[in-house]
Design a protein around this motif. Structure first.
Motif, mmCIF file in Angstrom:
data_model
loop_
_atom_site.group_PDB
_atom_site.id
_atom_site.type_symbol
_atom_site.label_atom_id
_atom_site.label_comp_id
_atom_site.label_asym_id
_atom_site.label_seq_id
_atom_site.Cartn_x
_atom_site.Cartn_y
_atom_site.Cartn_z
ATOM 1 N N GLY A 269 0.824 -1.199 0.000
ATOM 2 C CA GLY A 269 0.000 0.000 0.000
ATOM 3 C C GLY A 269 0.853 1.241 0.000
ATOM 4 O O GLY A 269 1.847 1.345 -0.725
ATOM 5 N N GLU B 162 3.047 -2.577 -7.820
ATOM 6 C CA GLU B 162 1.994 -3.521 -8.190
ATOM 7 C C GLU B 162 1.523 -3.309 -9.629
ATOM 8 O O GLU B 162 1.313 -2.167 -10.068
ATOM 9 N N GLU C 197 -2.090 1.731 -7.860
ATOM 10 C CA GLU C 197 -1.489 2.389 -6.708
ATOM 11 C C GLU C 197 -1.134 1.346 -5.660
ATOM 12 O O GLU C 197 -1.890 0.424 -5.407
ATOM 13 N N GLY C 198 0.011 1.523 -5.074
ATOM 14 C CA GLY C 198 0.435 0.598 -4.034
ATOM 15 C C GLY C 198 1.768 -0.031 -4.354
ATOM 16 O O GLY C 198 2.072 -0.371 -5.498
ATOM 17 N N ARG D 152 -8.827 -5.208 -1.587
ATOM 18 C CA ARG D 152 -8.663 -4.307 -2.739
ATOM 19 C C ARG D 152 -10.023 -3.814 -3.240
ATOM 20 O O ARG D 152 -10.404 -4.079 -4.380
#
Length: 317
Positions: free
Chosen positions: A151, A166, A265-266, A198
């Motif tokens: 995250g 990711e 994102e992450g 998620r």
């Protein structure tokens, strides 16, 4: 400093208490512990006198725990299990140092574990122990040197070393549809598999493909591996991270349901607590990670600004 001796009953007494609470009778406890009934009763009597609280109700030959005794026995069971785990850890490690990692299940299994061979070859004197943790925890309360976190940099009191950005891809079983890969608009009519951690992943995936979609429903899973198995069985289309999808593609169990990977994102990080210096084993691991330029399989994120310069291998050794 530990508690005074009067608050530390013998292991024999605690084992007797735990066994009676779990098995229901002193006779059953005596059989499991290879003791006589009178020996178990004596241990329980000594424990009760030491604690100074009534733990049992005796009626003839029967024995029943009071509410206080039941609560105490359950706490004792947790402590005995902790002691057993600590003993096993020491026994397994022997004279070697150990590194205790909390890992995310899929990332630990399919990305980290295969790469640890290089670390073991470089540091045969260090054992790497892995346990699953899905959410952030308090390092002061759990016996871990470091953890894998996914995250943003939102875990308080830790330093960060980026490991992998990711990327996800939509996947399905080879015979799931007549024509594969499918365009995004066709996927909206297919059963979509979702991961609990998620939320909104499918909506973001469709948006990245220039297609708005909302209120997407489908089966829900708590781990990528379970979701991947469901996709293999033909239950639907899953969004899988690149490190897991590529493995399934090689095995022929899954194929791309729609073309292309999508950046999301992450980031996967290795995190470790800031309160105190890193152990020698963790320092060796950090130095090894910082020097393994191809560790992220071409992503090239490993040497990125780990927590704005907080990490310096030379400082942690």
């Amino acid at each position: 400093m530990i508690a005074p001796r009067r608050f530390l009953p013998s292991i024999s007494s605690l084992l007797a208490l735990e066994a009676v609470e779990r098995l229901g009778t002193a006779t059953a406890a005596a059989e499991e512990l290879s003791l006589t009934h009178s020996a178990v009763s004596r241990q329980l009597r000594v424990l009760e006198e030491q604690i100074g609280v009534r733990l049992f109700i005796r009626s003839g030959k029967s024995l029943r725990l009071t509410p206080a005794g039941m609560a105490y026995a359950r706490s004792v069971r947790d402590l005995l299990n902790d002691l057993a785990r600590a003993s096993l850890k020491v026994r397994a490690s022997g004279s070697r140092a150990s590194l205790n990692l909390a890992v995310l299940p899929s990332f630990g299994m399919y990305w980290l574990s295969p790469r640890l061979r290089g670390f073991r070859q470089a540091h045969p004197d260090i054992l790497v122990n892995q346990s699953t943790r899905i959410r952030p925890f308090d390092f002061e309360r759990e016996d871990f040197d470091a953890a894998i976190h996914f995250g943003a940099q939102d875990w308080r009191g830790v330093q960060y070393l980026p490991l992998l950005k990711e990327r996800v891809i939509a996947v399905c079983a080879p015979g799931f549809a007549d024509e594969i890969p499918m365009p995004p608009q066709v996927l909206t009519g297919q059963p979509l598999l979702h991961l609990e951690s998620r939320p909104g992943a499918w909506e973001d995936w469709f948006k990245a493909h220039g297609h708005d979609a909302d209120r997407l429903r489908g089966m829900l899973f708590d781990q990528f591996t379970n979701m991947a198995e469901a996709a293999v069985s033909g239950a639907g289309v899953a969004l899988l991270p690149e490190f897991l999808a590529r493995r399934e593609f090689r095995r022929g169990r899954l194929v791309p349901a729609s073309s292309g990977y999508v950046d999301v994102e992450g980031t996967y990080y290795l995190v470790w607590p800031t309160n105190g210096p890193a152990s020698a084993a963790l320092s060796s691991f950090l130095v090894w990670l910082s020097g393994a330029g191809d560790l992220a399989a071409g992503v090239g994120e490993l040497r990125a600004d780990a927590d704005q310069g907080q990490f310096d291998p030379r400082r942690n050794v």
